[in-house]
Structure formats: structure tokens, C-alpha cells
Design a protein around this motif. Structure first.
Motif, PDB file in Angstrom:
ATOM      1  N   ILE A 124       2.341   1.837  -3.499  1.00 56.99           N
ATOM      2  CA  ILE A 124       1.365   2.353  -4.467  1.00 56.99           C
ATOM      3  C   ILE A 124       1.103   3.833  -4.231  1.00 56.99           C
ATOM      4  O   ILE A 124       1.037   4.649  -5.166  1.00 56.99           O
ATOM      5  CB  ILE A 124       0.066   1.532  -4.376  1.00 56.99           C
ATOM      6  N   VAL A 125       0.968   4.237  -2.944  1.00 59.26           N
ATOM      7  CA  VAL A 125       0.732   5.647  -2.628  1.00 59.26           C
ATOM      8  C   VAL A 125       1.904   6.507  -3.093  1.00 59.26           C
ATOM      9  O   VAL A 125       1.737   7.613  -3.626  1.00 59.26           O
ATOM     10  CB  VAL A 125       0.471   5.807  -1.127  1.00 59.26           C
ATOM     11  N   ALA A 126       3.138   6.024  -2.904  1.00 59.40           N
ATOM     12  CA  ALA A 126       4.308   6.794  -3.312  1.00 59.40           C
ATOM     13  C   ALA A 126       4.348   6.984  -4.825  1.00 59.40           C
ATOM     14  O   ALA A 126       4.662   8.066  -5.336  1.00 59.40           O
ATOM     15  CB  ALA A 126       5.581   6.096  -2.825  1.00 59.40           C
ATOM     16  N   VAL A 132       1.760   6.880  -7.022  1.00 59.61           N
ATOM     17  CA  VAL A 132       0.683   7.783  -7.441  1.00 59.61           C
ATOM     18  C   VAL A 132       1.046   9.234  -7.125  1.00 59.61           C
ATOM     19  O   VAL A 132       0.833  10.159  -7.930  1.00 59.61           O
ATOM     20  CB  VAL A 132      -0.643   7.380  -6.765  1.00 59.61           C
ATOM     21  N   GLY A 133       1.595   9.472  -5.947  1.00 58.66           N
ATOM     22  CA  GLY A 133       1.978  10.832  -5.581  1.00 58.66           C
ATOM     23  C   GLY A 133       3.046  11.394  -6.486  1.00 58.66           C
ATOM     24  O   GLY A 133       3.022  12.569  -6.882  1.00 58.66           O
ATOM     25  N   VAL A 147       0.832  -1.203   0.000  1.00 59.93           N
ATOM     26  CA  VAL A 147       0.000   0.000   0.000  1.00 59.93           C
ATOM     27  C   VAL A 147       0.867   1.254   0.000  1.00 59.93           C
ATOM     28  O   VAL A 147       0.604   2.231  -0.721  1.00 59.93           O
ATOM     29  CB  VAL A 147      -0.951  -0.016   1.210  1.00 59.93           C
ATOM     30  N   ALA A 148       1.942   1.257   0.815  1.00 64.48           N
ATOM     31  CA  ALA A 148       2.828   2.421   0.870  1.00 64.48           C
ATOM     32  C   ALA A 148       3.503   2.660  -0.469  1.00 64.48           C
ATOM     33  O   ALA A 148       3.675   3.803  -0.913  1.00 64.48           O
ATOM     34  CB  ALA A 148       3.870   2.233   1.976  1.00 64.48           C
TER      35      ALA A 148
END
Length: 268
Positions: free
Chosen positions: A121-123, A125-126, A118-119
Motif C-alpha cells: 500500500i505504501v509503495a 501511494v508513493g 502494508v508495504a
């Protein structure tokens, strides 16, 4: 047939050595007690070879060492003589076995792969969003950076005018002893080559310092009228009085009693 005493029996006692050294240094029992923090009755008792007030052989050895240093003698032979006359030095007590408490070890944690994914994927996308937003502003940012780096006209020296020279560095200040106040007497003592025993009093007879001055260590005393000194080894002391060095203090091993007032130390 009688048997003569050995050389060890002819040597002076521990208390006698300490008493003679104190008298030779010109010290009273009160002064030695103040310098070593050993109570006056105990000092009197040790000089009479009565160690009953010391509270045991361990404390007696400590008092002998403190008194010997205060009067300027080597404490090691005196402590060895005390041990010889009182049954020898006690053997050190063996250390008790140590038991280490059983440590409660927690089970190793297993990696949380779900949280890691999850971490990540968030990185990603950001990062992609930041790239899309800032992509069109690259030129303006570069121009702003170039304009910021340009020096202002006021920062550059005017043409034809010499730059202002840097202020000269101040000369190093003189030492405190060289700038001794003229309305007081200032005495500085330094143990140059070896340790030396010293005592200093003011004009009222108040004890300012008594004890051994270790090699390379300095002491400075100031009074409005007079400083009285006792040097246990005058040849080992470097002396400055009112900012002026006193060249001939004394010979090696010589006990000197000196007094200094305001002004030139050699004038009087």
C-alpha cells in the motif's frame, strides 16, 4: 657352497650416493646445509648412513629428498632404497570415524502477510503521489535534457583545422639484462629445456644461490667485481653475461665452473 651377493647388495648406499653427488657438484657440507636448511651434523650422519639424528623415518625421507635435489640427483630411487633397507614404507593410518553433531534446525518462519500488505500500500501511494507532482514538469525536464546533450562549440574541432594526431606509442623497452649497468657484472641463468643445478657466489665468496633451477625459471645475479658459477648440467642452461648471450656454455650433463667480470664476457 657359498652364495654370491645379489645385484641389489652391490649398489652403493643412500649416504654414499648423496656424498659422491655433492663432491661431484663441487659443494661443501656447509653449502648443502645452507641450501636445504638441514643441520650440518644431520648431513654428515646421512652421508655415513646414520639416520639416528633425523628423528624418525618420516623425517629421514624428507631430508634425503632435500639433499638429493640440492646435489642434482633423483630422490625417488634413494627413498625407495631407504624404505627397502628400513622395513618398508609405513602403511597410512586409517582416518578416524567422524561424528556429525546433531544440527538444531529452527522451525521455518511463516510469511508475515500483514507486513507485506502494508508495504504494498505504501509503495502504491508513493508512486501515485510522485506521478501527480512530476506530471506538469515533464516538458521542462525534456527541454533540460535536450540542452544538456547539445555539444559545446569548444568541444568540436574548428572548421579547416586538422585534428591533432595521437601521440605515437613508445617502443617496447628492452629487457633488464640487455640494459645491464657497465660498472657491474650481471649474470642471468635460465633452465631452458629441463631443470639444472646451479651455484653462484660473489667476489667475496659469499653464496648467492645454490640448488635446482626448475625448467623455465630464471635467476639473475649482480656484483661489483665478479660472479663465480658452478653448473651441474651446463647443456641445460641458457646464459647471459652483461647483456650478451654466451653461446657455448657446455655439453649435456657436464659440470662447468665459470667466472665472469665486467665487460664483454668473450673478450677475456
Amino acid at each position: 657352497m657359498s652364495i654370491g651377493n645379489s645385484s641389489a647388495d652391490d649398489r652403493p648406499s643412500v649416504g654414499r650416493v648423496l656424498q659422491q653427488a655433492r663432491i661431484g657438484a663441487g659443494l661443501t657440507v656447509d653449502e648443502v646445509s645452507t641450501a636445504t636448511r638441514v643441520r650440518i651434523p644431520i648431513v654428515h650422519g646421512i652421508e655415513q648412513d646414520d639416520f639416528s639424528r633425523c628423528g624418525g623415518d618420516v623425517y629421514a625421507r624428507g631430508h634425503i629428498r632435500s639433499l638429493a635435489r640440492a646435489v642434482g640427483v633423483d630422490p625417488a630411487p634413494l627413498i625407495a632404497q631407504f624404505d627397502e633397507e628400513h622395513g618398508g614404507r609405513p602403511e597410512p593410518t586409517g582416518a578416524a570415524p567422524l561424528f556429525e553433531a546433531e544440527r538444531i534446525r529452527s522451525e521455518p518462519r511463516r510469511p508475515n502477510w500483514t507486513a507485506a500488505m502494508v508495504a504494498a500500500i505504501v509503495a502504491v501511494v508513493g508512486f501515485v503521489g510522485f506521478t501527480l507532482v512530476s506530471g506538469g514538469d515533464g516538458g521542462e525536464a525534456s527541454t533540460a535534457a535536450d540542452s544538456t546533450g547539445t555539444a559545446k562549440p569548444s568541444d568540436t574541432p574548428e572548421k579547416g583545422k586538422p585534428s591533432k594526431p595521437a601521440d605515437p606509442k613508445p617502443d617496447p623497452t628492452e629487457s633488464a639484462i640487455a640494459a645491464a649497468p657497465a660498472n657491474k657484472v650481471t649474470v642471468k641463468l635460465t633452465a631452458a629445456d629441463r631443470q639444472a643445478w646451479i651455484s653462484a657466489k660473489d667476489h667475496n665468496g659469499r653464496l648467492l644461490h645454490v640448488g635446482v633451477l626448475e625448467r623455465g625459471v630464471s635467476k639473475t645475479f649482480t656484483d661489483s667485481q665478479r660472479i663465480d658459477l658452478v653448473l651441474g648440467d651446463a647443456g641445460a642452461v641458457k646464459l647471459f653475461v652483461n647483456g650478451k648471450e654466451v653461446r657455448e656454455v657446455g655439453e649435456d650433463g657436464q659440470v662447468q665452473r665459470l667466472s665472469y667480470t665486467k665487460g664483454d664476457p668473450e673478450a677475456g
